[in-house]
Design an enzyme around this catalytic site. Structure first.
Site, short mmCIF file in Angstrom:
data_model
loop_
_atom_site.label_atom_id
_atom_site.label_comp_id
_atom_site.label_asym_id
_atom_site.label_seq_id
_atom_site.Cartn_x
_atom_site.Cartn_y
_atom_site.Cartn_z
N CYS A 149 16.51 76.43 21.58
CA CYS A 149 16.72 75.00 21.31
C CYS A 149 15.46 74.36 20.75
O CYS A 149 15.49 73.71 19.73
CB CYS A 149 17.17 74.28 22.57
SG CYS A 149 18.80 74.80 23.11
N HIS A 150 14.36 74.51 21.45
CA HIS A 150 13.15 73.83 21.04
C HIS A 150 11.94 74.75 21.01
O HIS A 150 10.81 74.29 20.97
CB HIS A 150 12.88 72.62 21.94
CG HIS A 150 14.06 71.69 22.01
ND1 HIS A 150 14.98 71.75 23.02
CD2 HIS A 150 14.49 70.75 21.18
CE1 HIS A 150 15.93 70.87 22.80
NE2 HIS A 150 15.67 70.24 21.70
N GLY A 151 12.20 76.07 21.08
CA GLY A 151 11.14 77.03 20.83
C GLY A 151 10.14 77.24 21.95
O GLY A 151 8.94 77.32 21.68
N TYR B 298 15.86 62.79 17.19
CA TYR B 298 15.74 64.15 17.71
C TYR B 298 14.50 64.83 17.12
O TYR B 298 13.80 65.56 17.83
CB TYR B 298 17.01 64.93 17.33
CG TYR B 298 17.26 66.18 18.13
CD1 TYR B 298 17.33 66.14 19.52
CD2 TYR B 298 17.43 67.40 17.49
CE1 TYR B 298 17.57 67.28 20.24
CE2 TYR B 298 17.68 68.55 18.22
CZ TYR B 298 17.75 68.49 19.59
OH TYR B 298 18.00 69.63 20.30
N ARG B 302 11.30 66.41 19.20
CA ARG B 302 10.85 67.79 19.12
C ARG B 302 9.46 67.94 18.51
O ARG B 302 8.90 69.02 18.51
CB ARG B 302 11.84 68.61 18.27
CG ARG B 302 13.19 68.71 18.91
CD ARG B 302 14.00 69.80 18.26
NE ARG B 302 14.22 69.55 16.84
CZ ARG B 302 15.02 70.28 16.08
NH1 ARG B 302 15.67 71.28 16.61
NH2 ARG B 302 15.18 70.00 14.81
#
Lengths: 185, 423
Positions: A149-151, B298, B302
């Protein structure tokens, strides 16, 4: 306000008996409203049947060395891995104090059963399931787990090494109730 | 308040007179969106989007209430009940596709509406409250859209619910407990689905209420206009009805054409195929992204892959994401220029067109891209610019730039002739 009709004026600014009654009445109503709000808020918390699923027992006898299974506990995925001796040695060689969330390998396994790694398969960033438990999945840069998902990259002991996740994969409370059965929760 | 030259409501017959003296609702409508509301004569098509947003909400409420008659909010049957709507219910496919794409169109028109506000600085005094209420509506829309997306209980629904509620677990001390409270469990489950359905049903009506406040607050000073200067006389205005009802009606026609193209010919264009897979709590989709309208936020979430001081990366991302919207609440006071319209602000305009807009579009693209390089680094740069634009660049240029000369009146800007000084 119709001043002349008032029997008590407040020109001196001193506190009147009526002020006290007003404040007391409104405060008491506020306390009442607060108490009424409690069940309206607490109904959102996990209900009794959800909490009742607090522990599971898993037979791990069929897990070969180097393999892992996924199971669920409290509707969340659990990874149970039978670590190889290389993975154990590698994990022990890491200097825990260098990690983002310092934890030694011994702190994450049970003494005498240190080849069994039991973890919540829930990335501590935002809750995705990291890859790496099943064969053929990407294991990430530290040969453990990788969250797509976000590494976030975790090592073989499930410790966070790189990426946005703040803490290691959570190790739940668990114990061996026999040589081959693990009780989680 | 209204302008002294506004048309006065005249009940046309005995019944309307009787009505007017008992419940003056026709009078209220006449003064709010009828001939009794004087509006600047020079509004361009960007001024259509408020009405279009209202229409989008009505479409969502109408289709949504009907869908709720056929949908079952239970994890065992939710996914199947959506398929039941698609396959068995008469016209069910149409209602669901209209509702699905209606959400996207609601965001499209609201984003253009916000864009209009940003370029023409509609947020400035005396319309700060209009702007603030608009942001409240925007936040409510985001919450409503998110919870609606969870209802089909597909893979994206489930993992979206998990990731978004996971945002709250970043809050120090109370975070994990708060997430459990929001979910009603340790992971999204029946309790979560039921409460999301309940809230998804009720929040649009809350939005409707805030829209009434939004319009009420707008009608105190009246609508802004592309020149950004105040109304100075009757010649500067025309009645809302029939002039802008006609213009909005034309805009609505265009809107509905696009809406129908998407709904009828490419209904899944904006969706994710993964959401046609039933929710599986043991398998995260390989590429998990929210709906397109959340992508810029989003991307900001991130972008924070590093700890800063004592703040962990996860909390930083969450703070930045919420902060990117919360800072807009301070915009009326960050932009200190006395001139509203971007047309008369040469430096502001350059940073707007070549800084802010590409930055937001880039963030939108990056939010839909996978979490790997070079996207992460670009997200960091774009996020940095986004905050710098509002917190540093805008305050500085708004104090230092020399605006171009403003027209003397709206009438003069439109006709080239001065406003008659009769008033």
């Amino acid at each position: 306000m119709a001043e002349p009709e008032m029997t008590e004026t407040n020109e001196g600014g001193e506190v009147r008996r009526r002020d006290f009654i007003n404040i007391a009445a409104v405060s008491f109503a506020g306390v009442g409203a607060g108490v009424v709000a409690l069940p309206l808020v607490s109904q959102m918390s996990p209900s009794a049947d959800v909490l009742a699923l607090a522990s599971v027992e898993v037979d791990v006898s069929s897990i070969e060395v180097g393999q892992a299974i996924k199971t669920t506990w409290r509707k969340q995925p659990i990874f149970i891995r039978n670590l190889t001796s290389e993975e154990i040695a590698e994990s022990k060689a890491v200097n825990a104090s260098d990690l983002r969330d310092p934890a030694t390998f011994e702190e994450r396994t049970l003494p005498g059963k240190e080849n069994w790694l039991v973890m919540l398969g829930v990335c501590t960033h935002l809750g995705c399931i990291p890859l790496g438990a099943a064969q053929g999945e990407i294991k990430g840069e530290y040969d453990g787990y990788f969250c797509p998902c976000h590494g976030s990259h975790y090592d073989a002991a499930g410790r966070i090494r790189k990426g946005p996740a703040p803490t290691n994969l959570e190790v739940p409370e668990f114990s061996f109730i026999s040589d081959t059965v693990v009780k989680i929760g | 308040m209204s302008f002294p030259w506004a048309n006065q409501y005249q009940p046309e017959n005995e019944f309307m007179k009787w009505m007017d003296s008992r419940l003056p609702l026709p009078r209220l409508i006449y003064n709010a969106i009828g001939a009794g509301y004087p509006v600047p004569r020079n509004l361009n098509y960007f001024w259509n989007f408020g009405v279009l947003a209202g229409v989008a909400l009505v479409i969502q409420i109408l289709t949504g209430v009907i869908l709720a008659m056929h949908y079952a909010a239970n994890v065992g049957v939710a996914f199947d009940s959506v398929e039941h709507i698609m396959r068995n219910v008469n016209s069910g496919w149409l209602l669901r596709y209209a509702h699905m794409n209606g959400a996207s169109f609601f965001f499209i028109v609201v984003y253009i509406h916000i864009f209009r506000g940003l370029f023409y600085s509609s947020y400035k005094a005396p319309r700060e409250m209009v702007w603030l209420l608009g942001l409240v509506i925007f936040l409510l829309m985001m919450a409503t859209a998110f919870m609606g997306y969870v209802l089909p209980w597909g893979q994206m629904s489930f993992w979206g619910a998990k990731v978004i509620t996971g945002l709250f677990s970043a809050i120090p001390l109370v975070g994990p407990a708060l997430q459990e409270w929001l979910l009603g469990g340790f992971s999204p489950d029946n309790a979560t689905l039921n409460r999301f359905f309940s809230l998804h049903f009720v929040l649009p009506f809350v939005i409707f209420g805030v829209i009434i406040l939004h319009i009420w607050a707008l009608h105190i000073p009246g609508s802004s206009n592309p020149t950004g200067i105040e109304i100075k006389g009757q010649q500067d205005t025309i009645p809302f009805h029939p002039y802008y009802t006609a213009k909005d009606g034309f805009g609505l026609g265009i809107f509905l054409i696009f809406f129908c193209i998407l709904t009828f010919f490419m209904p899944n264009f904006l969706g994710h195929p993964d959401n046609y897979i039933p929710a599986n709590e043991l398998s995260t989709p390989a590429h998990i992204v929210p709906e397109w309208y959340f992508w810029p936020f989003y991307a900001i979430l991130r972008a924070f892959t590093f700890d800063f001081l004592f703040i962990p990366a996860k909390l930083l991302g969450v703070i930045a994401m919420f902060g990117s919207i919360l800072l807009l609440f301070f915009l009326p006071w960050l932009d200190k220029s006395p001139v509203r319209s971007g047309h008369y602000r040469p430096i502001f305009r350059k940073f707007f067109w070549f800084g802010l807009i590409p930055c937001i579009l880039l963030l939108g693209y990056l939010g839909g891209a996978p979490a790997e390089e070079p996207y992460v680094m670009l997200s960091q740069l774009a996020s940095a610019y986004y905050f710098a634009h509002f917190l540093i660049i805008l305050p500085i240029i708004s104090m230092t730039e020399k605006p171009k000369p403003l027209p003397n009146s709206i009438t003069e800007a439109v006709t080239g002739k001065p406003l008659e000084s009769a008033a």
